[in-house]
Motif scaffolding. Sequence first.
Motif, PDB file in Angstrom:
ATOM      1  N   LEU A 350      40.695  37.642  34.808  1.00  0.00           N
ATOM      2  CA  LEU A 350      40.698  37.308  33.532  1.00  0.00           C
ATOM      3  C   LEU A 350      41.161  38.347  32.492  1.00  0.00           C
ATOM      4  O   LEU A 350      40.755  39.365  32.908  1.00  0.00           O
ATOM      5  N   ALA A 351      41.883  38.209  31.426  1.00  0.00           N
ATOM      6  CA  ALA A 351      42.255  39.187  30.329  1.00  0.00           C
ATOM      7  C   ALA A 351      40.949  39.494  29.476  1.00  0.00           C
ATOM      8  O   ALA A 351      41.208  39.976  28.518  1.00  0.00           O
ATOM      9  N   LYS A 352      39.866  39.123  29.985  1.00  0.00           N
ATOM     10  CA  LYS A 352      38.573  39.145  29.037  1.00  0.00           C
ATOM     11  C   LYS A 352      37.417  39.029  29.807  1.00  0.00           C
ATOM     12  O   LYS A 352      37.275  38.545  30.968  1.00  0.00           O
ATOM     13  N   PRO A 353      36.195  39.614  29.592  1.00  0.00           N
ATOM     14  CA  PRO A 353      35.146  39.718  30.412  1.00  0.00           C
ATOM     15  C   PRO A 353      34.511  38.303  30.537  1.00  0.00           C
ATOM     16  O   PRO A 353      34.914  37.441  29.655  1.00  0.00           O
ATOM     17  N   CYS A 354      33.969  38.046  31.772  1.00  0.00           N
ATOM     18  CA  CYS A 354      33.804  36.529  32.141  1.00  0.00           C
ATOM     19  C   CYS A 354      32.377  36.550  32.728  1.00  0.00           C
ATOM     20  O   CYS A 354      32.136  35.648  33.536  1.00  0.00           O
ATOM     21  N   GLY A 355      31.328  37.537  32.493  1.00  0.00           N
ATOM     22  CA  GLY A 355      30.170  37.496  33.264  1.00  0.00           C
ATOM     23  C   GLY A 355      29.579  36.326  32.919  1.00  0.00           C
ATOM     24  O   GLY A 355      28.430  35.775  33.992  1.00  0.00           O
ATOM     25  N   GLU A 356      29.621  35.479  32.124  1.00  0.00           N
ATOM     26  CA  GLU A 356      28.845  34.228  31.632  1.00  0.00           C
ATOM     27  C   GLU A 356      29.118  33.311  32.445  1.00  0.00           C
ATOM     28  O   GLU A 356      28.489  32.161  32.514  1.00  0.00           O
ATOM     29  N   LEU A 357      30.337  33.356  33.075  1.00  0.00           N
ATOM     30  CA  LEU A 357      30.778  32.096  34.053  1.00  0.00           C
ATOM     31  C   LEU A 357      29.790  32.084  35.325  1.00  0.00           C
ATOM     32  O   LEU A 357      29.875  30.936  35.876  1.00  0.00           O
ATOM     33  N   VAL A 358      29.248  33.052  35.650  1.00  0.00           N
ATOM     34  CA  VAL A 358      28.099  33.167  36.718  1.00  0.00           C
ATOM     35  C   VAL A 358      27.128  31.906  36.343  1.00  0.00           C
ATOM     36  O   VAL A 358      26.817  30.822  37.269  1.00  0.00           O
ATOM     37  N   LYS A 359      26.376  31.946  35.365  1.00  0.00           N
ATOM     38  CA  LYS A 359      25.617  30.928  34.978  1.00  0.00           C
ATOM     39  C   LYS A 359      26.251  29.591  34.405  1.00  0.00           C
ATOM     40  O   LYS A 359      25.882  28.520  35.126  1.00  0.00           O
ATOM     41  N   ARG A 360      27.283  29.751  34.046  1.00  0.00           N
ATOM     42  CA  ARG A 360      27.984  28.247  33.590  1.00  0.00           C
ATOM     43  C   ARG A 360      28.369  27.471  34.931  1.00  0.00           C
ATOM     44  O   ARG A 360      28.260  26.330  35.002  1.00  0.00           O
ATOM     45  N   ALA A 362      26.900  28.066  37.717  1.00  0.00           N
ATOM     46  CA  ALA A 362      25.701  27.627  38.461  1.00  0.00           C
ATOM     47  C   ALA A 362      25.268  26.227  37.615  1.00  0.00           C
ATOM     48  O   ALA A 362      24.547  25.325  38.499  1.00  0.00           O
ATOM     49  N   ASP A 363      25.184  26.135  36.296  1.00  0.00           N
ATOM     50  CA  ASP A 363      24.553  24.879  35.814  1.00  0.00           C
ATOM     51  C   ASP A 363      25.538  23.750  36.140  1.00  0.00           C
ATOM     52  O   ASP A 363      25.089  22.669  36.313  1.00  0.00           O
ATOM     53  N   LYS A 364      26.768  24.050  36.795  1.00  0.00           N
ATOM     54  CA  LYS A 364      27.641  22.965  37.192  1.00  0.00           C
ATOM     55  C   LYS A 364      27.493  22.781  38.673  1.00  0.00           C
ATOM     56  O   LYS A 364      28.287  21.871  39.249  1.00  0.00           O
ATOM     57  N   GLY A 365      26.749  23.615  39.273  1.00  0.00           N
ATOM     58  CA  GLY A 365      26.398  23.402  40.738  1.00  0.00           C
ATOM     59  C   GLY A 365      27.250  24.370  41.805  1.00  0.00           C
ATOM     60  O   GLY A 365      27.660  24.067  42.958  1.00  0.00           O
ATOM     61  N   LEU A 366      27.913  25.401  41.315  1.00  0.00           N
ATOM     62  CA  LEU A 366      28.636  26.321  41.864  1.00  0.00           C
ATOM     63  C   LEU A 366      28.233  27.722  41.951  1.00  0.00           C
ATOM     64  O   LEU A 366      27.985  28.257  40.762  1.00  0.00           O
ATOM     65  N   LEU A 367      27.908  28.351  42.956  1.00  0.00           N
ATOM     66  CA  LEU A 367      27.558  29.838  42.828  1.00  0.00           C
ATOM     67  C   LEU A 367      28.826  30.802  43.187  1.00  0.00           C
ATOM     68  O   LEU A 367      29.536  30.540  44.012  1.00  0.00           O
ATOM     69  N   ILE A 368      28.928  31.642  42.175  1.00  0.00           N
ATOM     70  CA  ILE A 368      29.987  32.514  42.323  1.00  0.00           C
ATOM     71  C   ILE A 368      29.362  34.020  41.997  1.00  0.00           C
ATOM     72  O   ILE A 368      28.138  33.934  41.623  1.00  0.00           O
ATOM     73  N   SER A 369      30.190  35.192  42.035  1.00  0.00           N
ATOM     74  CA  SER A 369      29.751  36.211  41.048  1.00  0.00           C
ATOM     75  C   SER A 369      30.897  36.796  40.375  1.00  0.00           C
ATOM     76  O   SER A 369      31.962  36.290  40.782  1.00  0.00           O
ATOM     77  N   VAL A 370      30.569  37.787  39.326  1.00  0.00           N
ATOM     78  CA  VAL A 370      31.589  38.375  38.660  1.00  0.00           C
ATOM     79  C   VAL A 370      31.619  39.684  38.785  1.00  0.00           C
ATOM     80  O   VAL A 370      30.287  40.133  38.695  1.00  0.00           O
TER      81      VAL A 370
END
Length: 408
Positions: A350-360, A362-370
């Motif tokens: 992404l063109a911006k930091p997106c570390g908070e997507l890890v928790k978002r 997970a809240d929706k039932g998907l495990l990823i990393s940034v």
Amino acid sequence: MNAAVPPFLEAASPHTMNTYARVPIALSHGQGCRVWDINGKPYLDALGGIAVNTLGHNHPRLVPALQDQISKIIHSSNYYHVPNQEKLAAKLVELSGLTNVFFCSTGLEANEAALKLARKFGHDKGIERPEIVVYEHAFHGRSIATLSATGNEKVQKGFGPLVEGFIRVPLNDIEALKAATAGNPNVVAVFFETIQGEGGINPMRIEYLQQVRQLCDANDWLLMIDEVQCGMGRTGKWFAHQWAGIKPDVMPLAKGLGSGVPIGAVVAGPKAANIFQPGNHGTTFGGNPLAMRAGVETIRIMEEDGLLENAVKVGAHLRAALARELAAELADPKGVKEIRGQGLMLGVELAKPCGELVKRCADKGLLISVTADSVIRLVPPLIMTPAEADEVVAILCPLIKQLLTETP
């Protein structure tokens, strides 16, 4: 009358060193590409333990094999021969076209052993202060030596002085490599990841890999390729450098080799095969019977089930679906910069930091990393199906779009 709702269990580790920025969940069990936390919430696992759970969770042929091994012998000393060490080593030699193998327990240990091999290679040639070429954005581990080889000032900060003897160059620039080493008689090796993992899913180009192999041959250097994260079938070849039709002299492995049981390995070609002699290197846990059984069974199941072909097929499906759903964002300079990688090792930058997507996620039932602050890393089990890949896209892409619309 409704059954009582079980109490919510908090995920916390107050007596464990605070070395990880953990998501506030604790996993209880898994099946295939799905896991459940201690409160019963399900997740689709697109992280695979960071490219470790090759066969997913609770595999119906791996688990009984490990249970059988545990009932026999878990650990013995390397004072003695371990039959499955030789069986796994012979298989890795067959798959790589190299010569022999040293077993350890982690990728860090495998990379540390590679650095020691390179230094002894130099000393055996009469080079008093050997130097090793490493790369910007590389990640090879967190010991003092592998940290020094790593190209990330953030993870190095606070641990100086770093180990000397490294020359750092940019990716995919053969002229920069030649310029950095010109006239230097102390260079002994070039060391890199075929696809950088922690550095942001950055691939080395095929022609560059071939050029570095030629340069190493011309100068009698070791070509050392870190396949810890991108190896073991993740890209659709057993080892990612094989897409370039080359062979390294030294190849560290780990992560997916044991499908969750800790294994590290260094596979060496003829130039490096006999550098270590008794007393030069060793490890207590490396090559123990349980780990070796895990490696043998993991490779056997991968071959029987065609998981390299599956990585190619499902990886292409996932990448195409991501590109389709994020088409508008890919066209926006402030949106998605690039989707890159190979097989089931993909990064969405992404063109911006997106570390908070890890928790978002997970809240929706998907495990990823940034990783690298702005790169979403997808390294799921190699058993993932196209339908599960579609689920990843259905959860992830709306969250990406929402994040991109938010002001900093």
